[in-house]
Design an enzyme around this catalytic site. Sequence first.
Site, PDB file in Angstrom:
ATOM      1  N   ARG A  83      53.893  26.896  -6.336  1.00  7.36           N
ATOM      2  CA  ARG A  83      52.778  26.442  -7.206  1.00  7.36           C
ATOM      3  C   ARG A  83      51.535  27.167  -5.740  1.00  7.36           C
ATOM      4  O   ARG A  83      51.822  27.507  -4.464  1.00  7.36           O
ATOM      5  CB  ARG A  83      52.557  24.803  -5.609  1.00  7.36           C
ATOM      6  CG  ARG A  83      51.594  24.131  -5.337  1.00  7.36           C
ATOM      7  CD  ARG A  83      51.498  23.542  -4.844  1.00  7.36           C
ATOM      8  NE  ARG A  83      50.424  22.496  -4.525  1.00  7.36           N
ATOM      9  CZ  ARG A  83      49.883  22.335  -3.184  1.00  7.36           C
ATOM     10  NH1 ARG A  83      50.360  22.250  -2.384  1.00  7.36           N
ATOM     11  NH2 ARG A  83      48.883  21.380  -3.328  1.00  7.36           N
ATOM     12  N   HIS A 127      41.742  22.613  -4.648  1.00  3.10           N
ATOM     13  CA  HIS A 127      41.997  23.030  -3.627  1.00  3.10           C
ATOM     14  C   HIS A 127      41.067  23.928  -2.621  1.00  3.10           C
ATOM     15  O   HIS A 127      40.526  24.441  -2.241  1.00  3.10           O
ATOM     16  CB  HIS A 127      43.308  24.055  -3.289  1.00  3.10           C
ATOM     17  CG  HIS A 127      44.290  23.967  -2.197  1.00  3.10           C
ATOM     18  ND1 HIS A 127      45.576  23.521  -2.455  1.00  3.10           N
ATOM     19  CD2 HIS A 127      44.401  24.273  -0.151  1.00  3.10           C
ATOM     20  CE1 HIS A 127      46.037  23.566  -0.661  1.00  3.10           C
ATOM     21  NE2 HIS A 127      44.857  24.407   0.125  1.00  3.10           N
ATOM     22  N   GLU A 172      45.432  17.172  -0.881  1.00  3.64           N
ATOM     23  CA  GLU A 172      45.079  16.915   0.650  1.00  3.64           C
ATOM     24  C   GLU A 172      43.342  16.558   0.287  1.00  3.64           C
ATOM     25  O   GLU A 172      42.432  16.554   0.413  1.00  3.64           O
ATOM     26  CB  GLU A 172      44.624  17.783   1.464  1.00  3.64           C
ATOM     27  CG  GLU A 172      46.359  18.044   1.650  1.00  3.64           C
ATOM     28  CD  GLU A 172      46.550  18.632   2.987  1.00  3.64           C
ATOM     29  OE1 GLU A 172      45.416  19.218   3.730  1.00  3.64           O
ATOM     30  OE2 GLU A 172      48.077  19.284   3.924  1.00  3.64           O
ATOM     31  N   ASN A 294      52.050  16.461   1.378  1.00  2.00           N
ATOM     32  CA  ASN A 294      52.243  17.637   2.077  1.00  2.00           C
ATOM     33  C   ASN A 294      52.829  16.885   3.730  1.00  2.00           C
ATOM     34  O   ASN A 294      51.614  15.926   4.365  1.00  2.00           O
ATOM     35  CB  ASN A 294      50.972  18.348   2.014  1.00  2.00           C
ATOM     36  CG  ASN A 294      50.770  19.286   1.286  1.00  2.00           C
ATOM     37  OD1 ASN A 294      51.156  19.074  -0.093  1.00  2.00           O
ATOM     38  ND2 ASN A 294      49.532  19.565   1.201  1.00  2.00           N
ATOM     39  N   TYR A 296      53.166  17.754   7.967  1.00  2.00           N
ATOM     40  CA  TYR A 296      53.412  19.105   8.590  1.00  2.00           C
ATOM     41  C   TYR A 296      53.485  18.199   9.992  1.00  2.00           C
ATOM     42  O   TYR A 296      55.052  18.983  11.088  1.00  2.00           O
ATOM     43  CB  TYR A 296      51.873  19.572   8.458  1.00  2.00           C
ATOM     44  CG  TYR A 296      51.667  20.485   8.041  1.00  2.00           C
ATOM     45  CD1 TYR A 296      51.707  21.456   7.606  1.00  2.00           C
ATOM     46  CD2 TYR A 296      51.483  19.877   6.860  1.00  2.00           C
ATOM     47  CE1 TYR A 296      51.749  22.401   7.070  1.00  2.00           C
ATOM     48  CE2 TYR A 296      50.694  21.455   5.366  1.00  2.00           C
ATOM     49  CZ  TYR A 296      50.690  22.293   5.871  1.00  2.00           C
ATOM     50  OH  TYR A 296      50.621  23.111   4.463  1.00  2.00           O
ATOM     51  N   GLU A 369      53.737  20.892   0.559  1.00  2.00           N
ATOM     52  CA  GLU A 369      53.843  21.836   1.792  1.00  2.00           C
ATOM     53  C   GLU A 369      54.769  21.007   3.007  1.00  2.00           C
ATOM     54  O   GLU A 369      54.545  19.685   2.982  1.00  2.00           O
ATOM     55  CB  GLU A 369      52.412  21.728   2.504  1.00  2.00           C
ATOM     56  CG  GLU A 369      51.460  22.333   1.230  1.00  2.00           C
ATOM     57  CD  GLU A 369      49.423  22.729   1.731  1.00  2.00           C
ATOM     58  OE1 GLU A 369      49.902  22.890   2.818  1.00  2.00           O
ATOM     59  OE2 GLU A 369      49.093  22.395   0.433  1.00  2.00           O
TER      60      GLU A 369
HETATM   61  C1  GBH Z   1      47.014  22.357   4.838  1.00  2.00           C
HETATM   62  O1  GBH Z   1      46.217  21.066   4.877  1.00  2.00           O
HETATM   63  C2  GBH Z   1      46.515  22.944   3.104  1.00  2.00           C
HETATM   64  O2  GBH Z   1      46.749  21.925   2.139  1.00  2.00           O
HETATM   65  C3  GBH Z   1      46.909  24.393   3.700  1.00  2.00           C
HETATM   66  O3  GBH Z   1      45.651  24.491   2.631  1.00  2.00           O
HETATM   67  C4  GBH Z   1      46.993  24.807   4.981  1.00  2.00           C
HETATM   68  O4  GBH Z   1      46.772  26.152   5.344  1.00  2.00           O
HETATM   69  C5  GBH Z   1      48.455  24.018   5.618  1.00  2.00           C
HETATM   70  O5  GBH Z   1      47.807  23.072   5.434  1.00  2.00           O
HETATM   71  C6  GBH Z   1      48.470  24.870   6.392  1.00  2.00           C
HETATM   72  O6  GBH Z   1      47.353  24.711   7.879  1.00  2.00           O
HETATM   73  O7  GBH Z   1      46.153  17.742  15.403  1.00  2.00           O
HETATM   74  O8  GBH Z   1      48.916  18.165  15.581  1.00  2.00           O
HETATM   75  O9  GBH Z   1      47.834  16.412  14.522  1.00  2.00           O
HETATM   76  C7  GBH Z   1      46.945  20.816   6.575  1.00  2.00           C
HETATM   77  C8  GBH Z   1      47.274  19.530   6.593  1.00  2.00           C
HETATM   78  C9  GBH Z   1      46.828  17.514   8.747  1.00  2.00           C
HETATM   79  C10 GBH Z   1      47.432  19.405   9.156  1.00  2.00           C
HETATM   80  C11 GBH Z   1      46.688  17.784  10.320  1.00  2.00           C
HETATM   81  C12 GBH Z   1      47.573  19.285  10.432  1.00  2.00           C
HETATM   82  C13 GBH Z   1      46.443  17.885  12.423  1.00  2.00           C
HETATM   83  C14 GBH Z   1      47.447  18.287  13.006  1.00  2.00           C
HETATM   84  N1  GBH Z   1      46.678  18.874   8.054  1.00  2.00           N
HETATM   85  N2  GBH Z   1      47.543  18.385  10.831  1.00  2.00           N
HETATM   86  S1  GBH Z   1      47.706  18.274  14.824  1.00  2.00           S
END
Ligand code: GBH
Length: 456
Positions: A83, A127, A172, A294, A296, A369
């Site tokens: 991707r 993006h 996102e 995505n 995290y 992701e």
């Molecule tokens: C993605 O966004 C992006 O698509 C990408 O470009 C980027 O490099 C990658 O992630 C890594 O950052 O404060 O503990 O709650 C990130 C999506 C959602 C990740 C909100 C962090 C909050 C962290 N984000 N989240 S926290």
Amino acid sequence: MTTVPASPLPRFPRDFLWGVSTSAQQIEGAVDEDGRGPSAWDVFTARPGRVKDGSDARVATGHYHRYREDVALLKGLGVGAYRFSVAWPRVVPAGRGAVNGAGLDFYDRLVDELLAAGVRPVATLFHWDTPQPLEEAGGWLRRETAEHFAAYAEVVAARLGDRVAHWITLNEPAELTLLGYGLGQHAPGRELVFDALPAAHHQLLGHGLAVQALRARGVRSIGIANSHGPTWPASAAEADTAAADLYDLLLNRLFADPVLLGRYPDEDLAALLPGPVADDLRIISEPLDWYGINYYQPTLVGAPDPAAAGPADFGGISLPPELPFAPREIEGYPRTDFGWPVVPEALTELLLSFRERYGASLPPVMITENGCAYEGVEDGARIAFLDGHLRSLHEAMDAGVDVRGYFVWSLMDNFEWAEGYARRFGLVHIDFSTLVRTPKASYRWLRDALRDQARG
Ligand code: GBH
């Protein structure tokens, strides 16, 4: 250091799509070569103090010139798919009007290189790298940007539509709205707080218009990559559950409901949005072939602390105290170098909650992701992270959620937005002074795991 998991991963379906992700602004560099125009991020990074290590993305990983080496790394890894994102300012430098053939040629070469390596191209059309001329005209706060985006989508599909396996409209939109237009921590650096909401609606409209444009070009497999995570209330107290519900509404449902259900999650909120919203929702909810998530981490949210004096630093983001919700630290879990809690089981929880909320309106899911920031090439902690999340994903599939693919963020260390080069998400290490690529322990672990899966 975390030790490498001993037992093999559970078996995923034969046709499960394994991949890794990147994005153009974060890896390509070559920002003013071959006719590329400036992006909002090029301009943002040139403003002092915006990126923590003072860096910019003019060179990044040098992928624009080293893409053959990077495709060889993908081949060595054994993934079925890659991707990447197409840089709008490379293809349509002004954001509208003249097409830059040399920009399209780059993606043409990349796609052919991928196909020759047996890796299926998965293209994201946007993006976060808005062409700067459009940004200066108001960017995603303006409805016209959605129309220009669809026209650009059509140009890319006309060139690559015969070879790209899967298409993603947006990455996102929640993050761009919140961090870019709401809080000013990402490009374009606007601090509009709730007045940023039109940027959400126009991105969603751009998504729907792009789906229509791609379909008109005969493109078949289309999705979106939305960021989602469970929201946990800080306590059972009414003030905390209400704050958590609002956070969940703004970060999760605001972006999934219009796409999957054709309505906004809240009527008062919808009334704040510009344009013929009811008509737009019909476009925004064009049925998708699949839905990209995505993932995290979960977020623990409570009512704001009235005693809080200044902005709170949270996961690298500075939040103004006047917001009606306050994310809290999640205790009792390991953390990545970014400070984000590692909660693999929350991926099962997320997927089950999606099935519950969206039911038959949820198409097959792809995890577009998932990944973590850790230093070093002997990255046992990343292996533990991926192993845990894949088991959690498998559990959701066992429970009947239809998941078709999983993409690691990211193939290689790259320009991590406002963090600069300080956060390393890659399976492949990049030395940012020499641009030498070194596969990490996690790269070898994933390669072996994929071989295992293929043995059946
Ligand atoms: C993605 O966004 C992006 O698509 C990408 O470009 C980027 O490099 C990658 O992630 C890594 O950052 O404060 O503990 O709650 C990130 C999506 C959602 C990740 C909100 C962090 C909050 C962290 N984000 N989240 S926290």
